[in-house]
Write a protein that holds these residues in place. Structure first.
Motif, PDB file in Angstrom:
ATOM      1  N   TRP A  69       0.900  -1.263  -0.049  1.00  0.00           N
ATOM      2  CA  TRP A  69       0.009  -0.008   0.007  1.00  0.00           C
ATOM      3  C   TRP A  69       0.853   1.032  -0.126  1.00  0.00           C
ATOM      4  CZ3 TRP A  69      -4.393   1.232   3.996  1.00  0.00           C
ATOM      5  CH2 TRP A  69      -5.255   2.129   3.578  1.00  0.00           C
ATOM      6  N   TYR A  70       1.433   1.563   1.134  1.00  0.00           N
ATOM      7  CA  TYR A  70       2.337   2.663   1.165  1.00  0.00           C
ATOM      8  C   TYR A  70       3.593   2.021   1.302  1.00  0.00           C
ATOM      9  CZ  TYR A  70      -1.167   6.033   1.690  1.00  0.00           C
ATOM     10  OH  TYR A  70      -2.119   6.877   1.467  1.00  0.00           O
ATOM     11  N   PHE A 134      -0.980  -1.269  10.725  1.00  0.00           N
ATOM     12  CA  PHE A 134      -1.558   0.023  10.279  1.00  0.00           C
ATOM     13  C   PHE A 134      -2.900  -0.170   9.817  1.00  0.00           C
ATOM     14  CE2 PHE A 134      -2.311   3.621   7.379  1.00  0.00           C
ATOM     15  CZ  PHE A 134      -1.564   4.810   8.294  1.00  0.00           C
ATOM     16  N   PHE A 138      -6.263   1.584  11.223  1.00  0.00           N
ATOM     17  CA  PHE A 138      -7.294   2.260  10.174  1.00  0.00           C
ATOM     18  C   PHE A 138      -8.799   1.965  10.494  1.00  0.00           C
ATOM     19  CE2 PHE A 138      -9.415   2.424   6.132  1.00  0.00           C
ATOM     20  CZ  PHE A 138      -9.533   3.667   5.920  1.00  0.00           C
ATOM     21  N   GLU A 141     -10.232   3.054  13.654  1.00  0.00           N
ATOM     22  CA  GLU A 141     -10.654   4.410  13.885  1.00  0.00           C
ATOM     23  C   GLU A 141     -11.935   4.643  12.838  1.00  0.00           C
ATOM     24  OE1 GLU A 141      -7.862   7.562  14.498  1.00  0.00           O
ATOM     25  OE2 GLU A 141      -8.907   6.842  16.318  1.00  0.00           O
ATOM     26  N   VAL A 142     -12.048   3.921  11.966  1.00  0.00           N
ATOM     27  CA  VAL A 142     -13.186   4.199  10.824  1.00  0.00           C
ATOM     28  C   VAL A 142     -14.574   4.584  11.573  1.00  0.00           C
ATOM     29  CG1 VAL A 142     -14.596   3.259   9.297  1.00  0.00           C
ATOM     30  CG2 VAL A 142     -12.293   3.287   8.788  1.00  0.00           C
ATOM     31  N   ILE A 145     -16.680   8.224  13.573  1.00  0.00           N
ATOM     32  CA  ILE A 145     -17.538   9.115  13.135  1.00  0.00           C
ATOM     33  C   ILE A 145     -18.949   8.528  13.061  1.00  0.00           C
ATOM     34  CG2 ILE A 145     -18.629  10.211  10.985  1.00  0.00           C
ATOM     35  CD1 ILE A 145     -15.531  10.154   9.700  1.00  0.00           C
TER      36      ILE A 145
ATOM     37  N   TRP B 363     -22.823  18.094   4.945  1.00  0.00           N
ATOM     38  CA  TRP B 363     -21.625  16.882   4.716  1.00  0.00           C
ATOM     39  C   TRP B 363     -20.234  17.240   4.131  1.00  0.00           C
ATOM     40  CZ3 TRP B 363     -21.971  12.601   7.168  1.00  0.00           C
ATOM     41  CH2 TRP B 363     -23.195  12.249   7.385  1.00  0.00           C
ATOM     42  N   PHE B 370     -13.764  16.271   9.716  1.00  0.00           N
ATOM     43  CA  PHE B 370     -13.090  14.933   9.956  1.00  0.00           C
ATOM     44  C   PHE B 370     -12.000  14.868   9.483  1.00  0.00           C
ATOM     45  CE2 PHE B 370     -17.807  13.508  10.718  1.00  0.00           C
ATOM     46  CZ  PHE B 370     -17.625  13.474  12.024  1.00  0.00           C
ATOM     47  N   ALA B 373      -9.549  16.605  11.705  1.00  0.00           N
ATOM     48  CA  ALA B 373      -9.581  16.121  12.710  1.00  0.00           C
ATOM     49  C   ALA B 373      -8.560  14.591  12.732  1.00  0.00           C
ATOM     50  CB  ALA B 373     -10.801  15.649  13.453  1.00  0.00           C
ATOM     51  N   GLY B 374      -8.433  14.181  11.318  1.00  0.00           N
ATOM     52  CA  GLY B 374      -7.540  13.253  11.284  1.00  0.00           C
ATOM     53  C   GLY B 374      -8.196  11.854  11.530  1.00  0.00           C
ATOM     54  N   VAL B 375      -9.474  11.738  11.056  1.00  0.00           N
ATOM     55  CA  VAL B 375     -10.251  10.574  11.421  1.00  0.00           C
ATOM     56  C   VAL B 375     -10.369   9.744  10.094  1.00  0.00           C
ATOM     57  CG1 VAL B 375     -12.505   9.806  12.116  1.00  0.00           C
ATOM     58  CG2 VAL B 375     -11.691  11.503  13.074  1.00  0.00           C
ATOM     59  N   PRO B 376     -10.354   8.299  10.059  1.00  0.00           N
ATOM     60  CA  PRO B 376     -10.491   7.831   8.827  1.00  0.00           C
ATOM     61  C   PRO B 376     -12.020   7.759   8.435  1.00  0.00           C
ATOM     62  CG  PRO B 376      -9.851   6.212  10.509  1.00  0.00           C
ATOM     63  CD  PRO B 376      -9.919   7.712  11.106  1.00  0.00           C
ATOM     64  N   PRO B 377     -12.428   7.318   7.172  1.00  0.00           N
ATOM     65  CA  PRO B 377     -11.565   7.042   6.142  1.00  0.00           C
ATOM     66  C   PRO B 377     -11.185   8.304   5.336  1.00  0.00           C
ATOM     67  CG  PRO B 377     -13.855   6.716   5.477  1.00  0.00           C
ATOM     68  CD  PRO B 377     -13.813   7.150   6.813  1.00  0.00           C
ATOM     69  N   PHE B 381      -6.653  11.632   8.023  1.00  0.00           N
ATOM     70  CA  PHE B 381      -6.033  10.428   8.745  1.00  0.00           C
ATOM     71  C   PHE B 381      -4.546  10.286   8.296  1.00  0.00           C
ATOM     72  CE2 PHE B 381      -5.338   5.986   9.071  1.00  0.00           C
ATOM     73  CZ  PHE B 381      -5.376   5.662  10.653  1.00  0.00           C
ATOM     74  N   PHE B 382      -4.515  10.052   6.875  1.00  0.00           N
ATOM     75  CA  PHE B 382      -3.215   9.339   6.602  1.00  0.00           C
ATOM     76  C   PHE B 382      -2.094  10.417   6.698  1.00  0.00           C
ATOM     77  CE2 PHE B 382      -6.370   6.548   4.490  1.00  0.00           C
ATOM     78  CZ  PHE B 382      -5.905   5.652   4.602  1.00  0.00           C
ATOM     79  N   MET B 385      -1.089  10.520  10.477  1.00  0.00           N
ATOM     80  CA  MET B 385      -0.465   9.624  10.652  1.00  0.00           C
ATOM     81  C   MET B 385       0.911   9.446  10.218  1.00  0.00           C
ATOM     82  SD  MET B 385      -1.724   7.588  12.692  1.00  0.00           S
ATOM     83  CE  MET B 385      -3.137   8.436  12.726  1.00  0.00           C
ATOM     84  N   VAL B 453      -7.271  10.577  -1.815  1.00  0.00           N
ATOM     85  CA  VAL B 453      -6.099  10.985  -1.646  1.00  0.00           C
ATOM     86  C   VAL B 453      -5.301   9.813  -0.679  1.00  0.00           C
ATOM     87  CG1 VAL B 453      -4.380  12.341  -0.821  1.00  0.00           C
ATOM     88  CG2 VAL B 453      -5.838  13.302  -2.650  1.00  0.00           C
ATOM     89  N   GLY B 454      -6.292   9.473   0.389  1.00  0.00           N
ATOM     90  CA  GLY B 454      -5.715   8.492   1.379  1.00  0.00           C
ATOM     91  C   GLY B 454      -5.480   7.305   0.691  1.00  0.00           C
ATOM     92  N   PHE B 455      -6.197   6.763  -0.124  1.00  0.00           N
ATOM     93  CA  PHE B 455      -6.252   5.450  -0.488  1.00  0.00           C
ATOM     94  C   PHE B 455      -5.209   5.271  -1.675  1.00  0.00           C
ATOM     95  CE2 PHE B 455     -10.288   5.700   1.461  1.00  0.00           C
ATOM     96  CZ  PHE B 455     -10.171   4.490   2.442  1.00  0.00           C
ATOM     97  N   ALA B 456      -5.095   6.303  -2.580  1.00  0.00           N
ATOM     98  CA  ALA B 456      -4.147   6.238  -3.309  1.00  0.00           C
ATOM     99  C   ALA B 456      -2.801   6.489  -3.147  1.00  0.00           C
ATOM    100  CB  ALA B 456      -4.430   7.605  -4.552  1.00  0.00           C
ATOM    101  N   SER B 457      -2.124   5.482  -2.768  1.00  0.00           N
ATOM    102  CA  SER B 457      -0.736   5.547  -2.111  1.00  0.00           C
ATOM    103  C   SER B 457       0.119   6.119  -3.269  1.00  0.00           C
ATOM    104  CB  SER B 457      -0.319   4.241  -1.692  1.00  0.00           C
ATOM    105  OG  SER B 457      -0.477   3.456  -2.805  1.00  0.00           O
TER     106      SER B 457
END
Lengths: 501, 468
Positions: A69-70, A134, A138, A141-142, A145, B363, B370, B373-377, B381-382, B385, B453-457
């Motif tokens: 992934w990363y 990791f 993730f 924490e999901v 919300i 929304w 969110f 605040a760094g909350v996933p998804p 968050f990334f 982190m 962006v978070g998922f696209a590493s």
């Protein structure tokens, strides 16, 4: 070969489908069908897991998938399951179906409600299948919300306070976990690279001194989720303010994330430190068990009762982990599954009662069995399961924990075991009192005579969960055999030698 | 003069060209309609953003005064991207404003200044860029011409940025006195640990801390953010801040390496103070712009956390975080700007019951918060982190623990806003706000970014390759 990723893809797709639904019926049916598909896949996973094992596949984790992934940070999407995760996935899929059915009558903002419920379940499935720390974090924490919004928007009572308290305390737990995981990451060295890979970390030979720093963070962090004393205070408020389905998810699934993490991450990865600290865990777990059960005695609200008894029951999970014997660990996992199903049914029953009578005060209720025989029976069955009646799942799980705990012959562990076992008497008191007053006794309010019994969806949900309780209670060996080899692996890591300061 | 000149300076030249086009069109006085202006500017910014991807060179010009590299080109393009989004989101505010071309001339001048600052190979050049970036900003802060708060903000801004520039210039002059050069290529080898040198570097850092609004040099932030128009506030909190951080990681950090432990200690204190103070003050705000001002102070602390790592992991994490921060903060500012322009409400308490009337905007705002605040998804968050991971790579766990615990505090105040939007009852909530197409496009871009962006590493990998 089973594809594990489907387990998270299906709820995500269902959630997205819910967004495009036009009316409430479509929303409900889409979520219901999605969760049923998920239940079928979870069962399929269990059967293929059992058959793989029967064929002699001895790999620690089956059905593995791993994609980079990363890559720069060595983060992978790495999933796989063992018996413990399979059991937890089964539990999750049962509770999700039941939770969605129980929420059939949600009127306000239906779309958002079901979307958030499904998002919450994605977090749980993802957490249970992840083998990369990791990714696991993730998914842990999901859920922040959905939990906050479900309670704050659809809850009752002092919902805003409870939602905030729950979100912040669980975030606190996550932060502790994060610190523990980061420390773990930087203390591993596999061919010059740090790793998040759970299986590699387990054999990374982290020195005891470092483990002693990491373990408290990880264990307390996950402990917050599973109501570790003194970090349990979010439980009563959170559960009693939440809407029924959210309580079921919170107590049935979310609290188990903590138990699973405390076992799979904290104890398995830091075995030497776990041994050093185990007496503190046992102590706190015993306090939680006794405190929880006595606190329940004092409650007058059915939901608060069940929330406090959850603290007590989740204490058994931590007690089982803290005892560090194979049987006790199996007992802890059994208790996670058993309590998950049982408490979901309990909250479901309370929700059904509350929806009809509009009160949860024990003093206002009475004679429900006469007007609502089905709901009354469900309440009594879960109550009996909760107090550990043989034949139901609670007995099997708690008994296994006690047997495992009794294997520790020293006075400290014996005392803890005896105290914990004695708490069952208190449990019997509050359960029988509540069941006697609310369900059996005379009808206190003439208005109750007009109430209707459960409708099809509530019956479906209850029967589903009762099947779970009975399946564990009457024939525990299938679950026991599913878990035992993996508890053995955890035990082997716990008793390995060779790590010194 | 050869082609190198055009390739290395293409971003700067493209901006200059845009400024001149706007100037000529303004003097020509044929375009009367604001909408035409705005579409024209947006189109040009889009072209500018596209050019940013092409012809990336590596080298220096004017005897090392100006340098460029693929990393700098990427950073500049992130800023181009942010400016484009800001311009899209500003549509509803500017369409009834009297001075649209002037606004963009000033805006692009500051951006040009930031680009020169980032590309500087010499402290003089750097200072020139810094001033070009600061002075038009003060004029921009005053762009709600009839509001006194806006003027107050501008005066505060110009005085304090002059003050911080002075301090920095003081440091630069000391540095020149010690070493006899202002060239970045030569400076690190000449720097030792003499007292005067340390003093000069600290003065330069203080100048930076002002611009980055890190504690204890943060006091101007809240007032200026509150007084300035929302568009300018978003520009200040995203683009200016990102530019300063980029300058630090790409250009200036070699200067500070010789300070070693002292440098680390300064950062350590600065991080703890910035994150904690920013968070604690954010809790008590009711004006949503002030609220975001303090939250952006806390975010600056996390940027410094990445800086304290002082390695490639840190630089990558900072650039990545800034990209994510840009998307999420602009998403939030988009909604706030729309509400401020069309409903004239700027308090958190006004947002009570917002979900009933404006579900989509709610929304957008909630997801942006969110992400902050760094909350996933969400991508936030990334971003966060990776910064914390980079911070932990030094093995200083006290820092990591404090930074992580602050995430709980920040979650609290972000959730307060979310609670106001979704939960709190309100007799007369903000009426339905209907934004223009262009602001909708801006928000859709932000939201897509925040979720994807978070998922696209690949994005992280790309940045990581460039910072190598």
């Amino acid at each position: 070969m089973t594809n594990l990723s489907i387990l998270i893809i299906v709820p995500i797709l269902t959630a997205i489908a819910v967004l495009f639904c036009r009316n409430t019926m479509q929303i409900k049916w889409t979520s219901f069908i999605g969760s049923i598909v998920q239940l079928c896949m979870a069962s399929g996973l269990m059967f293929s897991y059992i058959s793989e094992r029967a064929l002699g596949n001895t790999a620690q984790m089956l059905f593995q998938q791993r994609y980079s992934w990363y890559s720069a940070l060595n983060i992978e999407y790495f999933v796989g399951v063992d018996g413990i995760s399979v059991a937890m996935i089964m539990l999750t899929s049962f509770v999700v179906v039941a939770g969605i059915l129980i929420s059939w009558s949600v009127q306000t903002l239906t779309k958002e409600f079901f979307f958030l419920l499904l998002l919450l379940s994605v977090g749980a499935y993802g957490f249970f299948i992840s083998l990369d720390l990791f990714t696991m974090f993730f998914f842990l924490e999901v859920a922040v919300i959905p939990k906050f919004l479900l309670i704050a928007v659809w809850g009752s009572g002092k919902k805003e306070y409870s939602a905030m308290k729950l979100a912040l305390m669980l975030m606190g737990g996550s932060v502790f976990v994060l610190i523990g995981l980061l420390t773990t990451y930087f203390n591993t060295n596999i061919n010059g690279l740090h790793t998040w890979d759970l299986l590699q970390v387990a054999h990374a030979q982290i020195p005891l001194q470092t483990q002693m720093y990491i373990f408290p963070f990880l264990f307390v962090g996950f402990g917050v989720f599973t109501a570790l004393f003194p970090f349990h205070t979010w439980v009563p408020d959170g559960h009693s303010s939440a809407p029924t389905a959210a309580s079921m998810f919170l107590a049935g699934i979310s609290m188990k994330l903590g138990g699973y993490g405390a076992l799979r991450v904290a104890t398995y990865l830091m075995p030497e430190a776990a041994q050093e600290y185990s007496w503190i865990i046992v102590l706190l777990a015993t306090i939680a068990i006794i405190y929880g059960s006595f606190a329940t005695l004092m409650q007058k609200d059915l939901k608060y009762m069940n929330a406090y008894s959850s603290i007590s029951h989740c204490g058994f999970i931590l007690l089982g982990i803290g005892m560090l014997t194979k049987i006790a660990i199996i007992g802890a996992v059994l208790q996670m599954v058993s309590h998950g199903v049982m408490t979901a049914l309990f909250f479901g029953a309370i929700g059904m009662i509350y929806e009809r009578t509009h009160t949860r005060q024990l003093s206002d209720l009475g004679g429900l069995l006469k007007v609502m025989p089905f709901i009354g029976t469900v309440y009594v069955i879960t109550g009996l399961c909760s107090l550990g009646l043989p034949g139901l799942s609670g007995f099997v799980a708690e008994m296994t924990v006690f047997v495992g705990a009794w294997q520790r012959p020293d006075a400290f562990h014996r005392t803890a075991t005896i105290l914990a076992a004695a708490s069952i008497v208190v449990t019997a008191v509050y359960i029988l009192r509540a069941a006697g007053k609310a369900v059996m006794g005379p009808i206190t309010n003439q208005h109750y005579l007009e109430l209707k019994d459960a409708n099809w969806n509530e019956k479906f949900a209850s029967v589903l969960l009762i099947i779970g309780i009975l399946a564990i209670g009457i024939a525990p060996f299938w679950l026991y055999n599913l878990i035992a080899p993996d508890a053995q692996i955890i035990m082997e890591n716990l008793t390995r030698g060779g790590i010194v300061n | 003069m050869n082609t190198d000149f055009f390739i290395l300076m293409k971003s700067e030249m493209s901006l200059t060209l845009m400024i001149f086009i706007l100037l000529i069109l303004k003097v020509w006085d044929e375009i009367k309609d604001n909408t035409t202006w705005l579409y024209l500017v947006n189109f040009m910014l889009l072209l500018n953003f596209a050019i940013g991807f092409m012809f990336n060179g590596d080298g220096s010009l004017f005897n090392g005064m100006f340098q460029n590299s693929p990393t700098l080109a990427l950073e500049k393009n992130i800023l181009n991207f942010g400016t484009l989004i800001i311009s899209l989101l500003a549509f509803d505010w500017l369409k009834s404003h009297k001075h649209v071309p002037e606004f963009f001339m000033l805006l692009l001048s500051t951006l040009l200044g930031m680009f020169f600052m980032m590309s500087s190979g010499n402290l003089l050049m750097f200072y020139l860029g810094l001033e070009l970036a600061s002075i038009p900003l003060a004029a921009l802060a005053n762009f709600d011409l009839e509001k006194t708060k806006s003027s107050e903000a501008a005066v505060k801004m110009i005085l304090l940025s002059a003050f911080s520039s002075c301090i920095m210039l003081f440091g630069i002059s000391f540095l020149y006195g010690c070493t006899g050069t202002l060239n970045f290529a030569e400076l690190p080898s000449l720097l030792g640990s003499g007292h005067l040198q340390i003093l000069s570097l600290i003065l330069i850092f203080i100048g930076f801390a002002f611009k980055l609004s890190s504690v204890p040099f943060h006091l101007w932030t809240a007032d200026v953010y509150e007084g300035a128009p929302v568009t300018v506030t978003s520009y200040l909190s995203v683009i200016s801040k990102a530019a300063i951080a980029f300058v630090f990681i790409s250009t200036l950090s070699p200067l500070f390496i010789n300070l070693q432990s002292m440098w680390y200690n300064i950062l350590f204190l600065s991080i703890i103070l910035t994150i904690t103070v920013g968070n604690l003050f954010a809790i008590r705000q009711d004006n949503i712009k002030r609220f975001l001002a303090f939250s952006s102070i806390a975010q600056a602390g996390y940027i410094l956390l990445g800086l304290s790592a002082g390695n490639q992991m840190g630089s990558t994490a900072i650039i990545y975080f800034l990209l994510v921060y840009l998307l999420s903060n602009l998403g939030a500012f988009g909604v706030i700007g729309l509400v401020s322009a069309l409903a004239d409400k700027e308090n958190i308490s006004d947002y009570k019951g917002f979900y009933k009337t404006n579900p989509m905007l709610s929304w957008v705002l909630a997801i942006s918060l969110f992400s902050l605040a760094g909350v996933p998804p969400t991508a936030g968050f990334f971003g966060k982190m990776f910064l914390v991971t980079a911070g932990a790579s030094k093995g200083n766990y006290i820092l990591v623990i404090i930074a992580s615990l602050n995430m709980i505090v920040s979650l609290y105040y972000y959730l307060r806003v979310v609670k106001a939007i979704f939960v709190d009852p309100n007799e007369n909530p903000i009426a339905k706000v209907e934004g223009s197409l262009s602001s909708k496009v801006g928000m859709i871009v932000c939201m897509t970014g925040v979720i994807i962006v978070g998922f696209a590493s690949n994005i992280y990998d790309l940045i990581n390759q460039l910072t190598h």
